[in-house]
Design an enzyme around this catalytic site. Sequence first.
Site, PDB file in Angstrom:
ATOM      1  N   SER A  55       0.796  -1.108  -0.033  1.00 33.02           N
ATOM      2  CA  SER A  55       0.082  -0.003   0.031  1.00 33.02           C
ATOM      3  C   SER A  55       0.874   1.222  -0.085  1.00 33.02           C
ATOM      4  CB  SER A  55      -1.072   0.119   1.183  1.00 33.02           C
ATOM      5  OG  SER A  55      -1.798   0.851   1.041  1.00 33.02           O
ATOM      6  N   ASP A  61      -8.100  -5.714  -6.415  1.00 30.77           N
ATOM      7  CA  ASP A  61      -7.869  -4.666  -5.594  1.00 30.77           C
ATOM      8  C   ASP A  61      -8.468  -3.273  -6.487  1.00 30.77           C
ATOM      9  OD1 ASP A  61      -7.183  -2.646  -3.695  1.00 30.77           O
ATOM     10  OD2 ASP A  61      -5.245  -2.730  -4.372  1.00 30.77           O
ATOM     11  N   HIS A 106      -6.315  -6.114  -1.784  1.00 28.93           N
ATOM     12  CA  HIS A 106      -5.250  -5.161  -1.521  1.00 28.93           C
ATOM     13  C   HIS A 106      -4.211  -5.704  -0.655  1.00 28.93           C
ATOM     14  CE1 HIS A 106      -3.561  -1.184  -1.378  1.00 28.93           C
ATOM     15  NE2 HIS A 106      -3.868  -0.839  -0.001  1.00 28.93           N
TER      16      HIS A 106
END
Length: 496
Positions: free
Chosen positions: A185, A420, A473
């Site tokens: 991320s 994601d 994600h």
Amino acid sequence: MAMHKLMLLVMSTSICMFLQYLCPLEAAPEDYLVTNLPGFKGTFPSKHYSGYVKLDGNPPKNLFYYFVASERSPARDPVVLWLNGGPGCSSFDGFVYEHGPFNFEAAKHKGGLPVLHLNPYSWSKVASIIYLDSPVGVGFSYSANTTYYVTGDLQTAAETHLFLLKWFEQFPEFTSNPFYIAGESYAGIYIPTLASDVIKGIKNGAKPVINFKGYMVGNGVCDPGFDGNALVPFAHGMGLISANMFKEAEVLCKGNYHNSINNKCQKILYKIDRVLDELNRYDILEPCFHHVGLNDVANENTTGLPQSFKELGQTEKPLAVRKRMFGRSWPFRAPVEDGIIPLWPQLMRKITVPCMDDVQATIWLNDDAVRKAIHASPESGNWSLCVDLRYTHDAGSMLSYHKNLTSSGYRVLIYSGDHDMCVPFTGTQAWTQSLGYKIVDEWRPWKSNRQIAGFIQEYANDFTFLTVKGAGHTVPEYKPRESLHFFSRWIEGLRI
């Protein structure tokens, strides 16, 4: 007598090399040894250490880490620093919900602690992992001077580099092990900036010398243009928006969905956003927690719902219980722009945080017995997954960082969960290709457990892009077996 002592020493060393984790680490700070964890009954499969590294300051900055030695061969296996994103989110997200040594089962009675089981797909099966709460103010990392909690990309990288130098001073027996940096991320920013500082430190003679070999980034932000233009093609390819919507957006926005060029472009992008709004942006296949109104309940089939959910005033729908409780690791949605970044606590004042919870981690890490066991200071305050920092994105696009690092001989793996919607693989695939490296292994499937687990493309300069089929994600959370497979193969330099 001297020869007898020498023979005993050689025998002891040989036994320790054979039974790696049963022998104490030579110079590890024994005061930081974790001997038990509330919620877990059994024997740790390797040594665990946790505590603080103090950075200079008056008062000092205290960076908290949890270190899991490799279950296989800590003397030889790589050491990996793991960083979660946010910015402002604790790396215990990775420890609890992703690839840590334990799986967490919800307590069987109200008010109880989660029950911990050994995770068969822990990354510590093949590497030693440092879970770091960074920057200061995140997780258990703290300072008495809260003005230190005003920070940004470049300062965070510099301080994490100092942490590493001091950590290797505490654990000198690991300085010769291959060292990698990994995360996901917003760590797409943390990692290249930190890697650059580590390399500069090596060139400038910083001691101890870190045996840095490369890095890996999962579903990481990189560049506002590539990340910002990724969502619309992703949504179309996944069947989330119609062909007409996609064509209209292409024409009105001329392929530029990041900086909308006119009101008509903005209008179609808003329309698309409304269509996607109630999906789980971290994994479009997963269910999502929603607040519902009377019209929503009236317009859907409520057969099978408990009566209480049909009554006026009921605002929440139940979800099926999941074995792994999903966490958060991104403020809202890519791209990330230069300047001050709105973080989770700030966003929660304006929007309902969708789909995710961090209940199990919050209960466990705020228990007094757990905090004592892992040597977390009371001065760090209550643990929360993501905190309210004043954080500035001041490093710009990561494209130049990746170019410099890969052309300098360091190994890189960029991986993406392909479901994601927060940092879609379409943008990551585009920017990895934009570096212009020669393809040395063309797009092909890779397998785990004899099944296709995703797709991979390898470039010159030991630069690899990989997708994980059906993952969101936080890839190891959704696909733990497959994640251990590609992690262990890549980190050992084997073909995935």
